[in-house]
Design a protein around this motif. Structure first.
Motif, PDB file in Angstrom:
ATOM      1  N   TYR A 102       0.797  -1.099   0.056  1.00 41.77           N
ATOM      2  CA  TYR A 102      -0.008  -0.110   0.012  1.00 41.77           C
ATOM      3  C   TYR A 102       0.994   1.225  -0.056  1.00 41.77           C
ATOM      4  CZ  TYR A 102      -4.526  -2.396   0.382  1.00 41.77           C
ATOM      5  OH  TYR A 102      -5.633  -3.192   0.436  1.00 41.77           O
ATOM      6  N   PHE A 103       1.966   1.205   0.712  1.00 38.25           N
ATOM      7  CA  PHE A 103       3.137   2.339   0.625  1.00 38.25           C
ATOM      8  C   PHE A 103       3.432   2.551  -0.588  1.00 38.25           C
ATOM      9  CE2 PHE A 103       7.823   3.011   0.539  1.00 38.25           C
ATOM     10  CZ  PHE A 103       7.645   4.455   1.047  1.00 38.25           C
ATOM     11  N   ASN A 104       3.713   1.543  -1.420  1.00 35.86           N
ATOM     12  CA  ASN A 104       4.122   1.746  -2.817  1.00 35.86           C
ATOM     13  C   ASN A 104       3.078   2.068  -3.735  1.00 35.86           C
ATOM     14  OD1 ASN A 104       5.883   0.605  -5.187  1.00 35.86           O
ATOM     15  ND2 ASN A 104       3.896  -0.505  -5.550  1.00 35.86           N
ATOM     16  N   TRP A 105       1.892   1.570  -3.505  1.00 35.53           N
ATOM     17  CA  TRP A 105       0.730   2.155  -4.374  1.00 35.53           C
ATOM     18  C   TRP A 105       0.463   3.613  -4.270  1.00 35.53           C
ATOM     19  CZ3 TRP A 105      -4.045   4.426  -5.106  1.00 35.53           C
ATOM     20  CH2 TRP A 105      -4.510   4.177  -6.327  1.00 35.53           C
ATOM     21  N   TYR A 106       0.435   4.081  -3.126  1.00 39.48           N
ATOM     22  CA  TYR A 106       0.257   5.551  -2.832  1.00 39.48           C
ATOM     23  C   TYR A 106       1.328   6.368  -3.148  1.00 39.48           C
ATOM     24  CZ  TYR A 106      -4.569   4.937  -1.174  1.00 39.48           C
ATOM     25  OH  TYR A 106      -5.637   4.544  -1.478  1.00 39.48           O
ATOM     26  N   LYS A 107       2.580   5.806  -2.911  1.00 37.94           N
ATOM     27  CA  LYS A 107       3.831   6.733  -3.204  1.00 37.94           C
ATOM     28  C   LYS A 107       3.713   6.874  -4.819  1.00 37.94           C
ATOM     29  CE  LYS A 107       8.105   5.397  -3.444  1.00 37.94           C
ATOM     30  NZ  LYS A 107       9.403   4.956  -3.014  1.00 37.94           N
ATOM     31  N   ILE A 108       3.452   5.898  -5.658  1.00 37.52           N
ATOM     32  CA  ILE A 108       3.286   6.278  -6.881  1.00 37.52           C
ATOM     33  C   ILE A 108       1.932   7.024  -7.490  1.00 37.52           C
ATOM     34  CG2 ILE A 108       2.695   4.938  -9.002  1.00 37.52           C
ATOM     35  CD1 ILE A 108       4.336   2.508  -7.930  1.00 37.52           C
ATOM     36  N   GLN A 109       0.778   6.967  -6.670  1.00 38.83           N
ATOM     37  CA  GLN A 109      -0.158   7.642  -6.758  1.00 38.83           C
ATOM     38  C   GLN A 109       0.220   9.201  -6.624  1.00 38.83           C
ATOM     39  OE1 GLN A 109      -2.852   6.910  -8.208  1.00 38.83           O
ATOM     40  NE2 GLN A 109      -4.134   8.720  -7.644  1.00 38.83           N
ATOM     41  N   ALA A 110       1.037   9.411  -5.574  1.00 38.46           N
ATOM     42  CA  ALA A 110       1.587  10.971  -5.256  1.00 38.46           C
ATOM     43  C   ALA A 110       2.425  11.375  -6.594  1.00 38.46           C
ATOM     44  CB  ALA A 110       2.480  10.879  -3.992  1.00 38.46           C
ATOM     45  N   GLN A 111       3.384  10.519  -7.149  1.00 34.73           N
ATOM     46  CA  GLN A 111       4.075  10.796  -8.219  1.00 34.73           C
ATOM     47  C   GLN A 111       3.225  11.245  -9.599  1.00 34.73           C
ATOM     48  OE1 GLN A 111       6.535   7.046  -8.156  1.00 34.73           O
ATOM     49  NE2 GLN A 111       8.182   8.134  -8.168  1.00 34.73           N
ATOM     50  N   GLU A 112       1.953  10.486  -9.736  1.00 30.28           N
ATOM     51  CA  GLU A 112       1.264  10.836 -10.694  1.00 30.28           C
ATOM     52  C   GLU A 112       0.482  12.173 -10.528  1.00 30.28           C
ATOM     53  OE1 GLU A 112      -0.976   6.851 -12.308  1.00 30.28           O
ATOM     54  OE2 GLU A 112      -2.211   8.475 -11.754  1.00 30.28           O
ATOM     55  N   GLU A 113       0.340  12.569  -9.431  1.00 31.97           N
ATOM     56  CA  GLU A 113      -0.547  13.822  -8.811  1.00 31.97           C
ATOM     57  C   GLU A 113       0.774  15.040  -9.154  1.00 31.97           C
ATOM     58  OE1 GLU A 113      -3.378  13.878  -8.706  1.00 31.97           O
ATOM     59  OE2 GLU A 113      -3.825  11.836  -8.030  1.00 31.97           O
ATOM     60  N   ARG A 114       1.961  14.883  -8.921  1.00 33.04           N
ATOM     61  CA  ARG A 114       2.798  15.471  -9.073  1.00 33.04           C
ATOM     62  C   ARG A 114       2.980  15.934 -10.553  1.00 33.04           C
ATOM     63  NH1 ARG A 114       8.480  13.071  -8.981  1.00 33.04           N
ATOM     64  NH2 ARG A 114       6.972  12.029 -10.887  1.00 33.04           N
ATOM     65  N   ASP A 115       2.858  14.809 -11.496  1.00 31.87           N
ATOM     66  CA  ASP A 115       2.820  14.878 -12.804  1.00 31.87           C
ATOM     67  C   ASP A 115       1.705  15.548 -13.335  1.00 31.87           C
ATOM     68  OD1 ASP A 115       5.015  13.394 -13.081  1.00 31.87           O
ATOM     69  OD2 ASP A 115       4.106  11.419 -13.383  1.00 31.87           O
ATOM     70  N   HIS A 116       0.581  15.598 -12.731  1.00 36.61           N
ATOM     71  CA  HIS A 116      -0.574  16.450 -13.126  1.00 36.61           C
ATOM     72  C   HIS A 116      -0.380  17.883 -12.935  1.00 36.61           C
ATOM     73  CE1 HIS A 116      -3.389  12.840 -12.207  1.00 36.61           C
ATOM     74  NE2 HIS A 116      -2.638  12.572 -13.452  1.00 36.61           N
ATOM     75  N   ALA A 117       0.197  18.103 -11.776  1.00 35.52           N
ATOM     76  CA  ALA A 117       0.594  19.480 -11.621  1.00 35.52           C
ATOM     77  C   ALA A 117       1.595  20.049 -12.690  1.00 35.52           C
ATOM     78  CB  ALA A 117       1.344  19.569 -10.060  1.00 35.52           C
ATOM     79  N   LEU A 118       2.524  19.197 -13.043  1.00 37.42           N
ATOM     80  CA  LEU A 118       3.393  19.665 -14.028  1.00 37.42           C
ATOM     81  C   LEU A 118       2.697  19.920 -15.375  1.00 37.42           C
ATOM     82  CD1 LEU A 118       6.645  17.373 -13.121  1.00 37.42           C
ATOM     83  CD2 LEU A 118       6.025  19.855 -12.236  1.00 37.42           C
ATOM     84  N   LEU A 119       1.851  19.245 -15.767  1.00 37.54           N
ATOM     85  CA  LEU A 119       1.126  19.457 -16.930  1.00 37.54           C
ATOM     86  C   LEU A 119       0.313  20.592 -17.119  1.00 37.54           C
ATOM     87  CD1 LEU A 119      -0.306  15.543 -17.331  1.00 37.54           C
ATOM     88  CD2 LEU A 119       1.442  16.976 -18.896  1.00 37.54           C
ATOM     89  N   PHE A 120      -0.436  21.068 -15.894  1.00 40.67           N
ATOM     90  CA  PHE A 120      -0.987  22.204 -15.939  1.00 40.67           C
ATOM     91  C   PHE A 120      -0.048  23.278 -15.942  1.00 40.67           C
ATOM     92  CE2 PHE A 120      -4.396  19.876 -14.081  1.00 40.67           C
ATOM     93  CZ  PHE A 120      -5.760  20.516 -14.633  1.00 40.67           C
ATOM     94  N   MET A 121       1.369  23.279 -15.447  1.00 35.11           N
ATOM     95  CA  MET A 121       2.374  24.206 -15.560  1.00 35.11           C
ATOM     96  C   MET A 121       2.780  24.345 -16.984  1.00 35.11           C
ATOM     97  SD  MET A 121       4.881  23.872 -12.093  1.00 35.11           S
ATOM     98  CE  MET A 121       6.165  23.983 -13.335  1.00 35.11           C
TER      99      MET A 121
END
Ligand code: MG
Length: 170
Positions: free
Chosen positions: A39-58
């Motif tokens: 679960y740690f792994n899954w949510y850490k990857i989810q966090a990476q995806e969200e950072r990517d979303h932020a970068l896409l909006f930037m």
């Protein structure tokens, strides 16, 4: 050219996506402390995806000649008392994010800002997937998470998630 209203909303979404990353990292850390490394792994990857979303909006703002304004990111303040709590909070959070994306879309639609609508199309679809996955996580836990063998299997499944960059290119 993007309207001031759209620029402000997109800047706010950069912050919202970074907050999502923060929230999911907090969930990842909760599971780490509890010894559920999958679960740690899954949510850490989810966090990476969200950072990517932020970068896409930037990227989108910058591609349109706009400056990015980075604001302070709110502290994740959800309290987790049971293993299922982050899963439920995640599903609830994704519905909130869907609302934010739809709100920007509604303004773009009103302004006949077809470029922004097209950019947001990917996120509209992505949010449908995020909600579906988050609901699945809750459902699976409700079905199998109540005994140690089931939990062990679920954790192993969550451990298998690997990171991949978003499919959207500007
Ligand atoms: Mg997101």
């Amino acid at each position: 050219m993007l309207s001031k209203k759209i620029v402000d909303l997109l800047n706010a979404q950069v912050n919202a996506e970074f907050y999502s990353a923060y929230l999911y990292l907090d969930m990842a850390n909760y599971y780490k402390d509890e010894g559920l490394d999958g679960y740690f792994n899954w949510y850490k990857i989810q966090a990476q995806e969200e950072r990517d979303h932020a970068l896409l909006f930037m990227d989108y703002l910058q591609q349109n000649g706009e400056s990015v304004v980075l604001e302070a990111i709110k502290k994740p303040d959800k309290e987790f008392k049971a293993f299922i709590d982050p899963l439920k909070a995640g599903a609830e959070h994704e519905r909130l994010v869907t609302g934010l994306i739809h709100d920007i879309y509604a303004v773009a639609y009103e302004e006949k800002d077809f470029r922004t609508m097209q950019f947001l199309d990917w996120f509209v679809k992505e949010q449908a997937e995020e909600e579906d996955t988050a609901d699945d996580n809750v459902k699976k836990f409700e079905l199998f998470g109540s005994d140690s063998k089931g939990l062990y299997s679920l954790d192993a499944e969550m451990a298998a998630r690997t990171y991949s960059t978003p499919s959207l290119t500007l």
